[in-house]
Design an enzyme around this catalytic site. Structure first.
Site, short mmCIF file in Angstrom:
data_model
loop_
_atom_site.label_atom_id
_atom_site.label_comp_id
_atom_site.label_asym_id
_atom_site.label_seq_id
_atom_site.Cartn_x
_atom_site.Cartn_y
_atom_site.Cartn_z
N ASN A 98 0.97 -1.24 -0.06
CA ASN A 98 0.01 0.08 -0.02
C ASN A 98 0.88 1.30 0.06
OD1 ASN A 98 -2.59 1.40 -0.01
ND2 ASN A 98 -3.48 -0.31 0.97
N ARG A 99 0.17 2.45 0.39
CA ARG A 99 0.81 3.60 0.13
C ARG A 99 1.41 4.23 1.43
NH1 ARG A 99 -3.54 3.00 -2.89
NH2 ARG A 99 -3.37 3.49 -5.16
N HIS A 144 3.60 0.17 -2.77
CA HIS A 144 4.09 -1.19 -2.73
C HIS A 144 5.50 -1.35 -2.92
CE1 HIS A 144 0.07 -2.33 -3.00
NE2 HIS A 144 -0.19 -2.29 -3.99
N HIS A 155 -0.98 -9.99 -3.76
CA HIS A 155 -1.87 -9.12 -4.39
C HIS A 155 -2.43 -9.86 -5.60
CE1 HIS A 155 -3.14 -5.36 -6.14
NE2 HIS A 155 -2.20 -4.67 -5.37
N SER A 156 -2.77 -11.03 -5.31
CA SER A 156 -3.76 -11.80 -6.52
C SER A 156 -4.94 -11.16 -6.85
CB SER A 156 -4.18 -13.09 -5.80
OG SER A 156 -2.95 -14.03 -5.72
N TYR A 157 -5.09 -11.11 -8.09
CA TYR A 157 -6.45 -10.51 -8.63
C TYR A 157 -7.41 -11.94 -8.98
CZ TYR A 157 -4.20 -5.94 -9.86
OH TYR A 157 -3.49 -4.79 -9.66
N ASP A 165 -10.89 0.90 -3.67
CA ASP A 165 -9.57 0.74 -3.53
C ASP A 165 -9.28 1.40 -2.16
OD1 ASP A 165 -6.89 0.47 -3.73
OD2 ASP A 165 -6.54 2.05 -5.33
N GLN A 202 -7.18 -4.44 2.45
CA GLN A 202 -7.36 -3.62 1.14
C GLN A 202 -8.08 -4.23 0.19
OE1 GLN A 202 -6.09 -0.40 1.25
NE2 GLN A 202 -6.70 0.38 -0.89
N GLU A 262 -6.43 -7.79 0.03
CA GLU A 262 -4.95 -7.66 0.52
C GLU A 262 -5.09 -7.63 1.93
OE1 GLU A 262 -3.04 -4.45 -2.00
OE2 GLU A 262 -5.00 -4.79 -2.80
#
Length: 379
Positions: free
Chosen positions: A108-109, A134, A205-207, A278, A315, A343
């Site tokens: 994340n940020r 990330h 971070h799987s989609y 998000d 997330q 996440e």
């Protein structure tokens, strides 16, 4: 003649041995191991396959510690690949993405890429709207982990992140262990230690596309999040420092709700700021790995994904920035909102918000993060 026969036999033996070595390993999801074998930054990459007694299959690569494919049965018993990714290591290198990656040092940020540790200021890369996302331009998702396959159902990826790599202090030794259990769960455990006080926050971070068809969008998926509050963001996707209740807002997923039911309601500032969902939710599970923190279901396939974690937040990202420019596995175009990311992690920008759960790791301490993705079907 006897000598000639021996020579011919030896030639045939060598030929057969060479042919056996040349046989490519192909996964149930259709991935070829040879397409993942190359050298990146002087280290070998490959494709690794885990299988359980139910014929569930998980393919991973040590480039970024990534999950490449997950084959699970749908409600009719048909095996479906439920994550986005690429067919070859070259595409992962050519098209920088977070698909399936083990993210670090900090998922994340981080606001403006600035942190202060023990009175020392550190400037991290500003790779996303002026913030560090990330782990920076070359976070762990672009590094080659050392791989050790323990058995058919377990693999360990390890990596040494050197002092000041991407600006982060301390030599960080980390390990990610993936175990495929016989109840169709992927158990992911992250461990790390450091020789200098630092920060660490890892995640997967799987989609997820539970239809097993990335040409289908995620709007009908039913999402449940065990959280009464969330951390709002500004127009640069940075958390404001507030923790707000989900009650009466489009952020309320305490009851199973379709992902797309409210996602385009940009009159709600948070959906506009996030270009959809998000955001980080503040979990009610109190860092208890035995309590379900989130659930995602495809009404079409009946595939259910339940998530468990010892982390305080999750997330949820709904693929808002997939633009239809990437061709993934089997050449399928990945359009906006073709997947959902779940996440588990510390809250975004925790190093600059001391009132939030800490991401600090000191020498002599052990970082441990645990996430379980459990798959089942619901007819």
């Amino acid at each position: 003649m006897r000598k000639l026969g021996l020579i011919i036999g030896l030639v045939l033996f060598i030929s057969c041995t060479a042919n056996r070595k040349a046989v490519d390993i192909v996964s149930a999801s259709g991935l070829k191991q040879s397409n993942f074998q190359t050298i990146v930054d002087g280290k070998k990459t490959s494709l690794f396959i885990l299988k359980n007694k139910n014929k569930m299959e998980v393919c991973l690569t040590n480039f970024g510690g990534r999950i490449v494919s997950i084959m699970v049965p749908d409600k009719d018993g048909k095996m479906r690949d439920v994550v986005l990714g690429f067919d070859s290591i070259q595409d992962y290198i050519k098209y920088p993405t977070d698909f399936g990656a083990s993210i670090g040092r900090y998922a994340n940020r981080i606001n403006k890429g600035k942190i202060t540790i023990d009175g020392v200021n550190y400037q991290l890369p500003q790779n996303n709207y002026g913030h560090c996302l990330h782990g920076g331009f070359k976070g762990f998702q672009y590094q080659v982990y050392d791989a050790k396959q323990i058995n058919d159902q377990k693999i360990e990826f390890s990596y040494l992140s050197k002092d000041l790599e991407q600006g982060f202090p301390g030599n960080l030794t980390c390990k990610v262990t993936f175990s495929l259990t016989d109840d169709n769960a992927i158990d992911i455990q992250y461990e790390a230690s450091t020789d200098k006080t630092t920060i660490v926050n890892m995640t997967n971070h799987s989609y997820f596309n539970l239809d097993g068809d990335p040409s289908c969008l995620n709007t009908d998926y039913l999402l449940t999040i065990n959280a009464d509050s969330y951390t709002p963001v500004d127009s640069t996707f940075m958390t404001t420092g507030e923790i707000l209740p989900v009650e009466g807002t489009d952020m309320d997923f305490r009851v199973s709700t379709a992902v797309g039911a409210r996602i385009n309601n940009y009159s709600f500032r948070q959906l506009k700021n996030g270009n959809g969902y998000d955001h980080n939710w503040v979990l009610n599970t109190k860092e208890d790995i035995t309590r379900k923190c989130a659930s995602l279901k495809s009404p079409k396939t009946g595939i259910v994904l339940d998530v468990y974690t010892n982390e305080p937040g999750i997330q949820v990202y709904t693929g808002n920035f997939l633009h239809g420019t990437l061709h993934g596995k089997k050449g399928i175009v990945y359009k906006q909102r073709a997947a959902v990311c779940l996440e588990t992690q510390k809250y975004p920008d925790s190093p600059n918000k001391p009132e939030w759960p800490s991401a600090i790791l000191k020498p002599g301490e052990k970082y441990f993060s645990h996430c379980i993705f459990r798959f089942s079907t619901n007819k």
